[in-house]
Design an enzyme around this catalytic site. Structure first.
Site, PDB file in Angstrom:
ATOM      1  N   LYS A  43      -2.445  10.906  12.894  1.00  9.37           N
ATOM      2  CA  LYS A  43      -2.744  10.496  11.514  1.00  9.37           C
ATOM      3  C   LYS A  43      -4.119   9.826  11.424  1.00  9.37           C
ATOM      4  O   LYS A  43      -4.879  10.086  10.504  1.00  9.37           O
ATOM      5  CB  LYS A  43      -1.685   9.511  10.978  1.00  9.37           C
ATOM      6  N   THR A  44      -4.415   8.969  12.409  1.00 11.58           N
ATOM      7  CA  THR A  44      -5.695   8.255  12.360  1.00 11.58           C
ATOM      8  C   THR A  44      -6.855   9.247  12.466  1.00 11.58           C
ATOM      9  O   THR A  44      -7.816   9.166  11.698  1.00 11.58           O
ATOM     10  CB  THR A  44      -5.758   7.215  13.496  1.00 11.58           C
TER      11      THR A  44
ATOM     12  N   GLY B 256       4.377  -2.658  16.277  1.00 17.93           N
ATOM     13  CA  GLY B 256       5.283  -2.438  15.152  1.00 17.93           C
ATOM     14  C   GLY B 256       6.527  -3.316  15.187  1.00 17.93           C
ATOM     15  O   GLY B 256       7.181  -3.520  14.166  1.00 17.93           O
TER      16      GLY B 256
ATOM     17  N   LYS C 195       5.425  -1.926   9.776  1.00 18.56           N
ATOM     18  CA  LYS C 195       6.584  -1.051   9.604  1.00 18.56           C
ATOM     19  C   LYS C 195       7.745  -1.797   8.945  1.00 18.56           C
ATOM     20  O   LYS C 195       8.496  -1.231   8.156  1.00 18.56           O
ATOM     21  CB  LYS C 195       7.043  -0.500  10.953  1.00 18.56           C
TER      22      LYS C 195
ATOM     23  N   GLY D  46     -11.381  18.085  13.663  1.00 19.40           N
ATOM     24  CA  GLY D  46     -12.215  18.430  12.504  1.00 19.40           C
ATOM     25  C   GLY D  46     -11.809  19.759  11.859  1.00 19.40           C
ATOM     26  O   GLY D  46     -11.887  19.926  10.641  1.00 19.40           O
TER      27      GLY D  46
ATOM     28  N   ARG E  34       5.270  17.815  15.152  1.00 18.63           N
ATOM     29  CA  ARG E  34       4.712  18.342  16.391  1.00 18.63           C
ATOM     30  C   ARG E  34       5.720  19.363  16.879  1.00 18.63           C
ATOM     31  O   ARG E  34       6.765  19.000  17.415  1.00 18.63           O
ATOM     32  CB  ARG E  34       4.581  17.165  17.356  1.00 18.63           C
TER      33      ARG E  34
ATOM     34  N   ASP F  24      -1.853   5.134   7.898  1.00 20.02           N
ATOM     35  CA  ASP F  24      -0.463   4.982   8.360  1.00 20.02           C
ATOM     36  C   ASP F  24       0.557   4.804   7.233  1.00 20.02           C
ATOM     37  O   ASP F  24       1.661   5.309   7.338  1.00 20.02           O
ATOM     38  CB  ASP F  24      -0.375   3.787   9.313  1.00 20.02           C
TER      39      ASP F  24
ATOM     40  N   ALA G 161       1.925   8.700  16.474  1.00 22.66           N
ATOM     41  CA  ALA G 161       1.196   9.336  17.578  1.00 22.66           C
ATOM     42  C   ALA G 161       1.101  10.863  17.435  1.00 22.66           C
ATOM     43  O   ALA G 161       1.183  11.595  18.413  1.00 22.66           O
ATOM     44  CB  ALA G 161       1.798   8.947  18.935  1.00 22.66           C
ATOM     45  N   CYS G 162       0.941  11.344  16.198  1.00 18.56           N
ATOM     46  CA  CYS G 162       0.706  12.772  15.958  1.00 18.56           C
ATOM     47  C   CYS G 162      -0.657  13.001  15.312  1.00 18.56           C
ATOM     48  O   CYS G 162      -0.901  14.047  14.719  1.00 18.56           O
ATOM     49  CB  CYS G 162       1.800  13.370  15.085  1.00 18.56           C
TER      50      CYS G 162
ATOM     51  N   ASN H 233       0.563   4.731  24.968  1.00 17.32           N
ATOM     52  CA  ASN H 233       0.696   4.146  23.621  1.00 17.32           C
ATOM     53  C   ASN H 233      -0.191   2.895  23.488  1.00 17.32           C
ATOM     54  O   ASN H 233       0.080   2.020  22.670  1.00 17.32           O
ATOM     55  CB  ASN H 233       2.160   3.798  23.335  1.00 17.32           C
TER      56      ASN H 233
ATOM     57  N   TYR I  30       5.128  -6.594  20.946  1.00 19.20           N
ATOM     58  CA  TYR I  30       4.381  -5.355  20.732  1.00 19.20           C
ATOM     59  C   TYR I  30       4.296  -4.918  19.269  1.00 19.20           C
ATOM     60  O   TYR I  30       5.309  -4.833  18.574  1.00 19.20           O
ATOM     61  CB  TYR I  30       4.979  -4.186  21.546  1.00 19.20           C
TER      62      TYR I  30
ATOM     63  N   ARG J  62       7.617   0.653  19.986  1.00 17.79           N
ATOM     64  CA  ARG J  62       8.734   0.201  19.146  1.00 17.79           C
ATOM     65  C   ARG J  62      10.051   0.557  19.823  1.00 17.79           C
ATOM     66  O   ARG J  62      10.172   1.606  20.445  1.00 17.79           O
ATOM     67  CB  ARG J  62       8.681   0.886  17.772  1.00 17.79           C
TER      68      ARG J  62
HETATM   69  O1  SAT Z   1       3.854   0.114  16.714  1.00 15.61           O
HETATM   70  S1  SAT Z   1       3.657   0.764  15.436  1.00 15.61           S
HETATM   71  O2  SAT Z   1       4.944   1.026  14.827  1.00 15.61           O
HETATM   72  O3  SAT Z   1       2.898  -0.086  14.549  1.00 15.61           O
HETATM   73  C1  SAT Z   1       2.807   2.195  15.654  1.00 15.61           C
HETATM   74  C2  SAT Z   1       3.642   3.384  15.420  1.00 15.61           C
HETATM   75  O4  SAT Z   1       4.565   3.622  16.192  1.00 15.61           O
HETATM   76  O5  SAT Z   1       3.383   4.105  14.439  1.00 15.61           O
HETATM   77 MN    MN Z   2       2.896   4.864  12.069  1.00 19.91          MN
END
Ligand code: SAT
Ligand code: MN
Length: 592
Positions: free
Chosen positions: A253-254, A200, A207, A501, A407, A278, A250-251, A374, A198, A70
């Site tokens: 969440k998934t 987001g 977003k 975990g 982070r 997300d 990218a911290c 990313n 790309y 993004r």
């Molecule tokens: O590219 S996205 O915004 O969907 C992913 C992210 O940065 O959280």
């Molecule tokens: Mn996100």
């Protein structure tokens, strides 16, 4: 597909006149149409079909080199009054926004097809869902939207002849960073994104709609649109408690949303159920409690680091029906990425399209990565082995705790609990995090990222804080608020907490706090677990590490105050006084 919504037809005509596509195709959500579009993209090279034996239903895509994350500096909120977007957002007037982006859009779809994608964020027909229509000249975007949202004829039927929808226009144009703009017009319920291909920036339901536009609507309508995962923890009695957790992009969440209990906790019989990874839309229901839904229908996650140890469920999920973007392509049409499952292939083509071999170095002697840091997977939620049975329920799930995390190499302990709602809003409003590969900019730099919404709040953040404070008054029972930090480092720069975990040990403590059964110690910043209040069965970290992880260094926190003060001052008189009160109270507790 015949659309009887006059305003929608008029808008499509108007955008067609501006963008001048050769033809228009309405996306109906059918499998046949999806297959046709895939074939077309294979023939032009926009997509590469992966080996269907090994990767059934999977495809591969590369973005332009300057289009891998993004672009927050090119993302604007366009409102009539500049003060309404606040000091954190970029502002442009609607007139200028439409003019500048319009110049780039004009004629940009000549020789191309414009796809019309009617989509629903949230289950079609749920009173909590919002409908959008995205126009795009990218098949890649269509295929991603088919996974990430509910698309097609049933959405048009739901829209009827005069339903409300967000007008979302996307064009690749030249994919030139100099001619790229991601514009939001909350007062017009409109999004215009041009010059990018790309994630987001272009999957406008995500977003742009589900956070920036939705956060604006959420304040008006009295609910929350947040950058949060939702997960359920099932205990041996079969009760499931749900938490929502906000972390910057990218911290992890998934990974957190899909975690598998660590060995030592397995005897307790916990199971984790993923509702979302997300975005959470949450409202206070008639029972006075907080209920949340995931408005998305798929997962758009970071690929590198995903393997059967870090995220077994996620890893399984991306073996089928997944779009891979910017990973390494192997010579036998498979995919590979750093910190994945297998050893690197002897050779392949990296995310930039260049030949790649393990051990390659760039001119500075740094390793050349095969997959962009990313790089992403787009996977249907239904492929997730631990998907919650309630994930499509229109009421969603009841949320017991709200968790915020950044982070931070130093400062923030592994976990602490806020004293009350107002203090919790302060904790969330002052959270900070190191920049990751999900945004352009200097990696590692610490920046304030309130509620992990810094890039996603569609209006003045001071008003957003006010909204959070006000919402707290409407609960019968307020959810408790916690802060976590999985990323604390020791003196030699090693992470002290294993994460993944093992994060369940922290979530267990959080849920026990909500029930009033876990021990904690009062510190100036909030309630921190006692040394022995986390269940550490099967994980021997040593007392010193545990102490360090839970420690609150008053001197470090005092130094942090100046930065928080500067951050708050930007908002001037619009910042709610309650946050200054909390700031002063913290100062006093720190003995300043
Ligand atoms: O590219 S996205 O915004 O969907 C992913 C992210 O940065 O959280
Ligand atoms: Mn996100």
């Amino acid at each position: 597909m015949i659309c009887e919504h006059m305003k929608l037809n008029e808008w499509v005509d108007e955008m067609t006149a501006m963008c001048e596509p050769d033809q228009i195709v309405w996306i109906d959500g059918s499998e046949e149409q999806k297959k046709e579009l895939e074939q077309e993209a294979f023939s032009t090279g926009e997509l590469i079909q992966l080996d269907q034996e090994k990767w059934p239903g999977c495809v591969y895509h590369r973005t332009a080199l300057n289009d891998v994350a993004r672009t927050e500096n090119l993302t604007y909120i366009c409102t009539r009054n500049e003060e309404d977007v606040g000091p954190i957002n970029n502002w442009m007037s609607p007139v200028e926004g439409y003019r500048r982006a319009g110049e780039i859009f004009r004629g940009s779809m000549k020789g191309r097809t414009m796809y019309v994608i009617p989509f629903s964020m949230g289950p079609v027909g749920s009173p909590f869902s919002k409908i959008g229509v995205e126009l795009t000249d990218s098949i890649y975007v269509v295929l991603n939207m088919l996974i990430m949202t509910r698309v097609g004829t049933e959405v048009l039927e739901q829209l009827g002849t005069d339903g409300e929808f967000t007008k979302c226009l996307h064009g690749k144009a030249e994919r030139d960073i100099e001619k790229r703009l991601i514009l939001h017009f909350p007062e017009y319920n409109t999004i215009w994104s041009v010059g990018s291909g790309y994630g987001g920036n272009v999957l406008l339901g995500k977003k742009c709609l589900a956070l920036r536009i939705a956060s604006f609507l959420a304040r008006e309508e009295g609910w929350f649109a947040e950058h949060m995962l939702i997960l359920g923890v099932e205990n041996t009695e079969g009760n499931i408690d749900y938490v929502a957790a906000a972390f910057p992009s990218a911290c992890g969440k998934t990974n957190l949303a899909m975690l598998i209990p660590p060995e030592g906790l397995k005897v307790k019989g916990y199971r984790i159920w993923t509702v979302g990874d997300d975005i959470a839309w949450m409202r206070i229901d008639s029972d006075g409690a907080l209920w949340g839904v995931n408005p998305e229908a798929g997962f758009f996650g970071v690929v590198p680091g995903t393997n059967s140890r870090t995220n077994p469920n996620g890893f399984k999920m991306i073996q089928k029906n997944t779009i891979f973007t910017n990973v390494l392509l192997t010579s036998d049409n498979g995919v590979w990425w750093e910190d994945g499952e297998d050893d690197p292939p002897a050779e392949g083509t990296d995310w930039t399209g260049k030949p790649w071999r393990p051990g390659m170095k760039d001119a500075d002697g740094k390793p050349v990565v095969g997959a962009n840091p990313n790089s992403r997977f787009t996977a249907p939620a239904t492929e997730c082995p631990c998907l919650s049975r309630r994930w499509e329920h229109h009421h969603g799930v009841p949320i017991s705790a709200l968790i915020f995390g950044g982070r931070r190499a130093r400062l923030a302990p592994l976990v602490y609990e806020a004293f009350d709602w107002q203090h919790g809003v302060y904790v969330a409003a002052t959270m900070a995090s190191e920049r990751t590969a999900a945004q352009y900019g200097k990696q590692g730099e610490v920046r304030r990222d309130p509620m992990a919404m810094r890039p996603f709040c569609g209006y003045n953040m001071a008003d957003y804080f006010r909204h959070w404070l006000d919402m707290g008054k409407h609960f019968k029972k307020q959810p408790r608020i916690f802060h976590v930090n999985w990323f604390r480092q020791d003196a030699s720069g090693e992470f002290m907490w294993p994460g993944y975990g093992d994060n369940l040990r922290v979530i267990e403590w959080i849920l026990e706090r909500c029930e009033g059964t876990a021990d904690a110690e009062q510190t100036p910043i909030g309630w921190v677990p006692k040394l022995d209040s986390l269940d550490m069965t099967g994980l021997d970290l040593g007392q010193d590490t545990m102490k360090a992880l839970l420690s609150v260094d008053a001197e470090e926190w005092k130094r942090e105050l100046a930065d928080i003060e500067d951050f708050f001052k930007q908002f001037g008189a619009r910042l709610p006084g309650e946050l200054w009160q909390e700031y002063e109270a913290l100062k006093e507790r720190l003995g300043v």
